[in-house]
Write a protein that holds these residues in place. Structure first.
Motif, mmCIF file in Angstrom:
data_model
loop_
_atom_site.group_PDB
_atom_site.id
_atom_site.type_symbol
_atom_site.label_atom_id
_atom_site.label_comp_id
_atom_site.label_asym_id
_atom_site.label_seq_id
_atom_site.Cartn_x
_atom_site.Cartn_y
_atom_site.Cartn_z
ATOM 1 N N ARG A 44 0.829 -1.205 0.000
ATOM 2 C CA ARG A 44 0.000 0.000 0.000
ATOM 3 C C ARG A 44 0.865 1.258 0.000
ATOM 4 O O ARG A 44 0.542 2.251 -0.660
ATOM 5 C CB ARG A 44 -0.931 -0.004 1.206
ATOM 6 N N VAL A 104 0.544 4.114 -2.824
ATOM 7 C CA VAL A 104 0.252 5.515 -2.515
ATOM 8 C C VAL A 104 1.367 6.430 -3.018
ATOM 9 O O VAL A 104 1.112 7.468 -3.643
ATOM 10 C CB VAL A 104 0.044 5.685 -0.997
ATOM 11 N N CYS A 129 -5.850 13.905 -3.401
ATOM 12 C CA CYS A 129 -5.199 12.721 -2.827
ATOM 13 C C CYS A 129 -6.155 11.959 -1.920
ATOM 14 O O CYS A 129 -6.231 10.713 -1.984
ATOM 15 C CB CYS A 129 -3.943 13.132 -2.062
ATOM 16 N N LEU A 155 -7.340 8.262 -2.927
ATOM 17 C CA LEU A 155 -6.598 7.218 -2.227
ATOM 18 C C LEU A 155 -7.331 6.629 -1.032
ATOM 19 O O LEU A 155 -6.868 5.651 -0.447
ATOM 20 C CB LEU A 155 -5.247 7.777 -1.749
#
Length: 718
Positions: A16, A20, A62, A66
């Protein structure tokens, strides 16, 4: 499908983290541009407004893109750490060896001075400031290299996206901060490409791809000075990563609101189905926006994102034809692409119109192609019920997958044979063409080549790629492209369709017509946004395929790992050899100190008149923007390098009458001797990029810059 956070108390997985890190750069740049463009068009692009709004937009994008990101990457801590280490190494290495291209000779300094003006004034166009010269006069010229005289003001060349990004560095650290922005962007590009490799190939291959990419000479070159290619790369490959994540969300039932497990039996209720696709739709919308904003960075972005438009139409058609869930991403992808591209074109029209005029010969056909693609895409989507059965019959042709794969190999072979089939030339049609031919002639003489001033060397474009990444990368990338094309024709590996289309389309278009002065490393920048990262992505997939082939044949793990290790070394060695000649030599160092010394030498209330051609090209906008002093060139007759003394004397008197101090600049002292006692204010000896036409650059060239200044006496006259 796992979620990256199993609960709020656990740390994120390494996969992850990599997912990201590889999407945040594109989302952050998109947010900054999204907030900054309206401010710039309104004349309010200043820190007090741009910083809070730009950061807010970046954070929102973001968070929107995300939140509850699925585990799109499965990586170990070592793999993620390896990618981060390469990115940090890239940032430090290129930051320490960054160039200082501030004197306008080629594009980087134009971008830098564009950014300096935005950072200090926050608006366009750049005013003449005629009052500082006593009002309008036919002998005054305010344009210079990279800065057009348009509509009663000065308009910078190029799209506004990169200078808007670079201005942030100037706000944070002045000229030093501005010059470090490319190194930061280069490191972010490493993360973005590595993240896409981890998604499409596997995380174990991401550090290798990151290292090959980071040490390639064109990447080093564009990570050390203010070009537009790095932010363009971030937007295109970041968009691909975001769209990949959207597809995973759609399949897994992960939304921006949380995880919705599938209903055990029966049709999913409409509310659950809508909620399930919420996160995927948001991701596709953001991916389209990021793709579209690539146009605000480079006008060539229009060409690069054409496959995205076709892909969005294909998804819509798939939804109409058989109701496939993946088709739900088509409309949001198209909407985001339309918004982003619209903003890019608006920025081009309102802020860079003379640049569009300069490129009209290529922009107009590109716009026509885009319009044709839009109409064809809409028509295909509308006729899907009629076309779908025909297309299904076509894809069932027995040898079609092998034919498609063979065509990929054939295209590469044609590019390889092109130097023996064609010599690309261009007869001069404009003044710029004549100047370009003269430059090529001088470069040929410096390289000891036969003088052919109209030759462009574009037939060698595939060999440019081979210079910088090596034969192994090109061979493995060709193998991968052929195998993936065969899979796609067999209706397998749909996740590769858009990446392969973007890489293939842009690579062929770029190699066919690079549209750049062919000296290197200058021309290598054309390979940076898509060609080099795309081929590296395909090459590591090809290496993985070879390893898996060895496993299927029956070789043990030791042989498989040995094959991968040998392949990694073979891929790394060619770019290391090519880059070694210039990697440790910074170029145009000392220009920042020279500019600062020049600014310090100017008297208060100065109005600067440049009375010589070379200094006028290089320093007019430097003095106007960096020093903050009104500056103009004195016009001279055709074929002359200095203006008529009577014009200079008249303008000097008008400046004094306006209550200001006249200052004259030229490259030689004797060009100022008529007007006063000259003093040298710039004496710089530094290194510049080499100019190689038929081989990769192996070193740098020397460069000297001189500027003399005089403040005319009140009674001086020629």
């Amino acid at each position: 499908m796992r979620i990256g956070w199993s609960d709020r108390t656990r740390r994120p997985s390494a996969g992850r983290v990599l997912a990201v890190l590889s999407t945040v750069p594109a989302l952050a740049l998109a947010g900054w541009l999204l907030a900054g463009l309206p401010l710039l068009m309104l004349g309010w692009f200043r820190p007090v407004a741009a910083l809070p709004l730009g950061l807010l937009a970046a954070v929102l994008l973001c968070r929107y893109g995300l939140r509850r990101l699925p585990e799109t990457v499965e990586a170990t801590a070592w793999q993620t750490g390896g990618v981060v280490a390469v990115a940090l190494g890239s940032a430090v290495f290129n930051g320490l060896l960054a160039g200082e291209q501030l004197l306008i000779r080629r594009d980087p300094a134009t971008y830098a001075q564009y950014a300096v003006w935005l950072a200090g004034h926050g608006s366009l166009p750049i005013p003449y400031q005629e009052a500082a010269f006593g009002g309008p006069d036919p002998a005054l010229r305010f344009d210079s290299m990279g800065f057009y005289d348009f509509g009663g003001a000065v308009v910078p060349q190029f799209m506004p996206g990169p200078p808007m990004i670079q201005a942030l560095g100037h706000w944070l650290g002045g000229l030093s901060g501005l010059l470090l922005v490319p190194a930061v962007l280069g490191a972010l590009a490493v993360l973005v490409l590595s993240g896409l490799v981890a998604r499409l190939v596997g995380a174990r291959w991401a550090p290798l791809a990151a290292l090959i990419f980071a040490i390639s000479l064109p990447i080093l070159y564009t990570s050390r000075t203010t070009f537009s290619e790095m932010p363009s790369l971030i937007m295109i490959f970041g968009g691909l990563a975001l769209l990949y994540d959207a597809r995973v969300r759609l399949r897994s039932g992960i939304t921006g609101l949380g995880y919705l497990p599938p209903v055990p039996s029966g049709e999913k209720p409409g509310l659950i189905r809508a909620a399930q696709s919420y996160g995927a739709i948001a991701g596709a919308d953001l991916a389209g926006l990021v793709f579209g904003l690539a146009v605000l960075v480079r006008i060539d972005g229009l060409r690069d994102v054409l496959p995205v438009l076709v892909y969005a139409g294909l998804l819509i058609a798939m939804r109409r034809a058989d109701g496939r869930d993946e088709g739900r991403l088509g409309l949001p992808l198209l909407c985001g692409l339309t918004v982003g591209t619209g903003l890019g074109l608006a920025g081009a029209y309102f802020l860079s119109r003379p640049y569009l005029g300069y490129l009209s010969g290529s922009v107009r056909p590109l716009l026509l192609i885009c319009g044709a693609v839009v109409l064809l895409t809409l028509l295909t989507a509308a006729l899907t019920p009629v076309l779908a059965p025909v297309l299904r019959r076509i894809v069932r042709i027995r040898w079609l997958p092998e034919i498609a794969a063979g065509l990929v190999v054939l295209v590469v072979l044609v590019f390889a044979a092109r130097p023996w089939l064609q010599t690309v030339t261009r007869m001069p049609l404009t003044v710029d063409d004549v100047l370009n031919a003269g430059f090529i002639e001088r470069t040929q003489q410096a390289n000891g080549l036969a003088v052919e001033p109209y030759r462009l060397y574009y037939e060698e474009s595939l060999y440019w790629v081979i210079w910088y990444v090596g034969v192994p990368v090109v061979v493995l990338a060709t193998l991968a492209a052929a195998l993936l094309t065969r899979r796609l024709v067999r209706r397998r590996g749909f996740g590769w369709l858009l990446p392969l289309a973007v890489i293939g389309w842009t690579t062929v278009a770029t190699l066919l017509l690079p549209s750049i002065t062919p000296d290197h490393p200058w021309a290598s920048r054309r390979l940076v946004p898509v060609v080099i990262p795309g081929l590296i992505l395909l090459a590591v997939w090809g290496l993985r395929w070879l390893r898996e082939k060895a496993r299927r044949v029956g070789y043990g793990l030791r042989v498989q790992n040995g094959l991968a290790a040998v392949g990694a070394v073979v891929l790394l060695v060619p770019p290391v050899i090519t880059s070694a000649g210039t990697a440790f030599t910074p170029v145009e160092r000392g220009e920042r100190a020279a500019v600062e010394a020049l600014c310090a030498a100017l008297p208060s209330r100065a109005s600067v008149l440049v009375v010589e051609r070379v200094t006028g090209d290089r320093f007019t906008q430097v003095v106007r923007g960096t020093c903050g002093v009104p500056t103009a060139r004195v016009a001279f007759r055709q074929g002359a390098d200095i203006p008529a003394p009577a014009d200079v004397t008249r303008l000097v008197g008008r400046v004094r009458a306006a209550g200001r101090v006249p200052v004259l600049l030229a490259v030689k002292a004797d060009q100022l001797a008529l007007y006063g006692d000259p003093a040298q204010v710039v004496k710089l000896v530094t290194r510049q990029d080499g100019r190689s036409l038929v081989a990769p650059p192996k070193g740098t060239w020397s460069m000297a810059v001189d500027v003399w200044m005089t403040v005319p006496d009140a009674g001086s006259a020629p």
